[in-house]
Design a protein around this motif. Structure first.
Motif, PDB file in Angstrom:
ATOM      1  N   ASP A   1     -25.839  -1.335   0.997  1.00 48.95           N
ATOM      2  CA  ASP A   1     -25.000  -2.477   0.636  1.00 48.95           C
ATOM      3  C   ASP A   1     -23.756  -2.418   1.526  1.00 48.95           C
ATOM      4  O   ASP A   1     -22.839  -1.644   1.285  1.00 48.95           O
ATOM      5  N   GLY A   2     -23.768  -3.215   2.589  1.00 46.21           N
ATOM      6  CA  GLY A   2     -22.682  -3.194   3.579  1.00 46.21           C
ATOM      7  C   GLY A   2     -21.323  -3.485   2.994  1.00 46.21           C
ATOM      8  O   GLY A   2     -20.318  -2.895   3.405  1.00 46.21           O
ATOM      9  N   PHE A   3     -21.268  -4.382   2.024  1.00 45.55           N
ATOM     10  CA  PHE A   3     -19.989  -4.723   1.395  1.00 45.55           C
ATOM     11  C   PHE A   3     -19.415  -3.514   0.658  1.00 45.55           C
ATOM     12  O   PHE A   3     -18.240  -3.200   0.790  1.00 45.55           O
ATOM     13  N   VAL A   4     -20.271  -2.826  -0.101  1.00 49.73           N
ATOM     14  CA  VAL A   4     -19.824  -1.630  -0.837  1.00 49.73           C
ATOM     15  C   VAL A   4     -19.390  -0.550   0.141  1.00 49.73           C
ATOM     16  O   VAL A   4     -18.371   0.108  -0.051  1.00 49.73           O
ATOM     17  N   LEU A   5     -20.144  -0.362   1.230  1.00 50.64           N
ATOM     18  CA  LEU A   5     -19.799   0.624   2.239  1.00 50.64           C
ATOM     19  C   LEU A   5     -18.447   0.290   2.881  1.00 50.64           C
ATOM     20  O   LEU A   5     -17.597   1.161   3.054  1.00 50.64           O
ATOM     21  N   ALA A   6     -18.222  -0.982   3.229  1.00 49.16           N
ATOM     22  CA  ALA A   6     -16.964  -1.393   3.854  1.00 49.16           C
ATOM     23  C   ALA A   6     -15.786  -1.170   2.913  1.00 49.16           C
ATOM     24  O   ALA A   6     -14.719  -0.710   3.341  1.00 49.16           O
ATOM     25  N   GLN A   7     -15.949  -1.467   1.642  1.00 44.49           N
ATOM     26  CA  GLN A   7     -14.868  -1.245   0.673  1.00 44.49           C
ATOM     27  C   GLN A   7     -14.557   0.243   0.540  1.00 44.49           C
ATOM     28  O   GLN A   7     -13.397   0.634   0.505  1.00 44.49           O
ATOM     29  N   ALA A   8     -15.602   1.070   0.472  1.00 47.38           N
ATOM     30  CA  ALA A   8     -15.397   2.515   0.348  1.00 47.38           C
ATOM     31  C   ALA A   8     -14.712   3.070   1.591  1.00 47.38           C
ATOM     32  O   ALA A   8     -13.801   3.892   1.504  1.00 47.38           O
ATOM     33  N   TRP A   9     -15.122   2.595   2.750  1.00 47.20           N
ATOM     34  CA  TRP A   9     -14.530   3.073   3.992  1.00 47.20           C
ATOM     35  C   TRP A   9     -13.070   2.623   4.095  1.00 47.20           C
ATOM     36  O   TRP A   9     -12.195   3.403   4.448  1.00 47.20           O
ATOM     37  N   ALA A  10     -12.782   1.363   3.775  1.00 49.49           N
ATOM     38  CA  ALA A  10     -11.417   0.840   3.859  1.00 49.49           C
ATOM     39  C   ALA A  10     -10.477   1.581   2.925  1.00 49.49           C
ATOM     40  O   ALA A  10      -9.292   1.768   3.232  1.00 49.49           O
ATOM     41  N   ALA A  11     -10.978   2.036   1.788  1.00 50.50           N
ATOM     42  CA  ALA A  11     -10.137   2.750   0.825  1.00 50.50           C
ATOM     43  C   ALA A  11      -9.686   4.107   1.347  1.00 50.50           C
ATOM     44  O   ALA A  11      -8.759   4.702   0.805  1.00 50.50           O
ATOM     45  N   THR A  12     -10.305   4.597   2.418  1.00 53.11           N
ATOM     46  CA  THR A  12      -9.918   5.894   2.973  1.00 53.11           C
ATOM     47  C   THR A  12      -8.937   5.767   4.132  1.00 53.11           C
ATOM     48  O   THR A  12      -8.430   6.771   4.627  1.00 53.11           O
ATOM     49  N   LEU A  13      -8.679   4.554   4.595  1.00 49.87           N
ATOM     50  CA  LEU A  13      -7.782   4.346   5.724  1.00 49.87           C
ATOM     51  C   LEU A  13      -6.320   4.436   5.288  1.00 49.87           C
ATOM     52  O   LEU A  13      -5.979   4.061   4.172  1.00 49.87           O
ATOM     53  N   PRO A  14      -5.437   4.916   6.186  1.00 43.64           N
ATOM     54  CA  PRO A  14      -4.012   4.954   5.846  1.00 43.64           C
ATOM     55  C   PRO A  14      -3.474   3.547   5.569  1.00 43.64           C
ATOM     56  O   PRO A  14      -3.852   2.593   6.243  1.00 43.64           O
ATOM     57  N   GLY A  15      -2.628   3.435   4.597  1.00 44.68           N
ATOM     58  CA  GLY A  15      -2.004   2.160   4.242  1.00 44.68           C
ATOM     59  C   GLY A  15      -0.802   2.405   3.347  1.00 44.68           C
ATOM     60  O   GLY A  15      -0.321   3.537   3.221  1.00 44.68           O
ATOM     61  N   PHE A  16      -0.323   1.360   2.720  1.00 41.58           N
ATOM     62  CA  PHE A  16       0.847   1.479   1.854  1.00 41.58           C
ATOM     63  C   PHE A  16       0.828   0.366   0.824  1.00 41.58           C
ATOM     64  O   PHE A  16       0.139  -0.638   0.992  1.00 41.58           O
ATOM     65  N   THR A  17       1.587   0.565  -0.240  1.00 44.83           N
ATOM     66  CA  THR A  17       1.790  -0.491  -1.227  1.00 44.83           C
ATOM     67  C   THR A  17       3.284  -0.802  -1.284  1.00 44.83           C
ATOM     68  O   THR A  17       4.122   0.064  -1.025  1.00 44.83           O
ATOM     69  N   THR A  18       3.581  -2.040  -1.615  1.00 38.79           N
ATOM     70  CA  THR A  18       4.961  -2.498  -1.750  1.00 38.79           C
ATOM     71  C   THR A  18       5.190  -2.897  -3.201  1.00 38.79           C
ATOM     72  O   THR A  18       4.377  -3.612  -3.781  1.00 38.79           O
ATOM     73  N   SER A  19       6.289  -2.433  -3.783  1.00 36.32           N
ATOM     74  CA  SER A  19       6.665  -2.850  -5.133  1.00 36.32           C
ATOM     75  C   SER A  19       8.157  -3.173  -5.136  1.00 36.32           C
ATOM     76  O   SER A  19       8.896  -2.728  -4.262  1.00 36.32           O
ATOM     77  N   ALA A  20       8.575  -3.961  -6.120  1.00 36.45           N
ATOM     78  CA  ALA A  20       9.980  -4.366  -6.200  1.00 36.45           C
ATOM     79  C   ALA A  20      10.429  -4.383  -7.654  1.00 36.45           C
ATOM     80  O   ALA A  20       9.672  -4.800  -8.534  1.00 36.45           O
ATOM     81  N   THR A  21      11.663  -3.934  -7.885  1.00 39.11           N
ATOM     82  CA  THR A  21      12.238  -3.996  -9.225  1.00 39.11           C
ATOM     83  C   THR A  21      12.688  -5.424  -9.513  1.00 39.11           C
ATOM     84  O   THR A  21      12.852  -6.229  -8.585  1.00 39.11           O
ATOM     85  N   ALA A  22      12.912  -5.728 -10.778  1.00 37.23           N
ATOM     86  CA  ALA A  22      13.461  -7.043 -11.147  1.00 37.23           C
ATOM     87  C   ALA A  22      14.843  -7.178 -10.511  1.00 37.23           C
ATOM     88  O   ALA A  22      15.562  -6.192 -10.324  1.00 37.23           O
ATOM     89  N   VAL A  23      15.213  -8.408 -10.171  1.00 34.61           N
ATOM     90  CA  VAL A  23      16.517  -8.624  -9.543  1.00 34.61           C
ATOM     91  C   VAL A  23      17.640  -8.367 -10.535  1.00 34.61           C
ATOM     92  O   VAL A  23      17.471  -8.517 -11.745  1.00 34.61           O
ATOM     93  N   THR A  24      18.781  -7.954  -9.976  1.00 32.09           N
ATOM     94  CA  THR A  24      19.996  -7.736 -10.761  1.00 32.09           C
ATOM     95  C   THR A  24      21.102  -8.563 -10.137  1.00 32.09           C
ATOM     96  O   THR A  24      21.315  -8.440  -8.931  1.00 32.09           O
ATOM     97  N   PRO A  25      21.807  -9.394 -10.875  1.00 32.98           N
ATOM     98  CA  PRO A  25      21.567  -9.737 -12.277  1.00 32.98           C
ATOM     99  C   PRO A  25      20.305 -10.589 -12.400  1.00 32.98           C
ATOM    100  O   PRO A  25      19.803 -11.121 -11.408  1.00 32.98           O
ATOM    101  N   THR A  26      19.802 -10.726 -13.622  1.00 27.10           N
ATOM    102  CA  THR A  26      18.559 -11.472 -13.830  1.00 27.10           C
ATOM    103  C   THR A  26      18.738 -12.968 -13.613  1.00 27.10           C
ATOM    104  O   THR A  26      17.768 -13.668 -13.347  1.00 27.10           O
ATOM    105  N   SER A  27      19.949 -13.472 -13.752  1.00 26.57           N
ATOM    106  CA  SER A  27      20.261 -14.873 -13.484  1.00 26.57           C
ATOM    107  C   SER A  27      21.561 -14.908 -12.696  1.00 26.57           C
ATOM    108  O   SER A  27      22.482 -14.143 -12.985  1.00 26.57           O
TER     109      SER A  27
END
Length: 181
Positions: free
Chosen positions: A31-57
């Protein structure tokens, strides 16, 4: 057996083969799609997250801040740059520092214009390193402006009477007390 192959325990290849695939002989369909997903999950990468803004309004003409975090995955060591999208007209984003190497944080500041309308908007913050991107969102709530101004004239008693076709000298001065545009 070969000296390089394990002789006991489970051997996992990194993806699950679909029905009809024999991992021992290699016969069948992968299953090429499953193989590609498994392979991509091993590549270096990063995630971005952000806190809520201050002040909220925030009142139009002021700023909010958020901490944006870069979390590396699978040994990522690249340099991440940042950009905003979706902010209302008149709002600008800035980041300090402007880049993050590997992992860390940057402070997002969203400055609003003094003449902005009240609204709540989702702003997308995107981290980019080469071809890799990772988005995060923050909610920006701008409340009614707090701008004020004064209007003064050189008229005594605030009244000017002029006969039709005549001229009367008068001056008006508009002064801002909070950044009125």
């Amino acid at each position: 057996g070969s000296l390089n192959c394990p002789t006991s325990g489970a051997l996992e290849f990194g993806f699950s083969a679909g029905a009809g695939y024999d991992q021992v002989s290699g016969l069948g369909s992968v299953d090429g799609f499953v193989l590609a997903q498994a392979w991509a999950a091993t590549l270096p990468g990063f995630t971005t997250s952000a806190t809520a803004v201050t002040p909220t309004s925030v009142s139009a003409g002021n700023s909010v801040t958020s901490t944006v975090t870069i979390a590396p995955q699978n040994g990522f060591t690249g340099t991440v740059t940042f950009a905003c999208s979706g902010q209302p007209t008149g709002a600008t984003c800035s980041f300090s520092p402007t880049t993050v190497a590997g992992s860390g944080t940057t402070q997002l500041t969203i400055a609003t214009a003094a003449n902005m309308s009240a609204a709540t908007t989702t702003v997308t913050v995107t981290g980019t390193s080469g071809t890799k991107t990772s988005p995060a969102t923050v909610s920006l709530t701008v409340s009614a402006t707090t701008e004020t101004f004064t209007l003064t004239s050189n008229l005594t008693g605030g009244t000017l009477s002029v006969t039709p076709g005549a001229n009367a000298p008068a001056s008006l001065t508009v002064a801002s007390s909070t950044g009125f545009i």
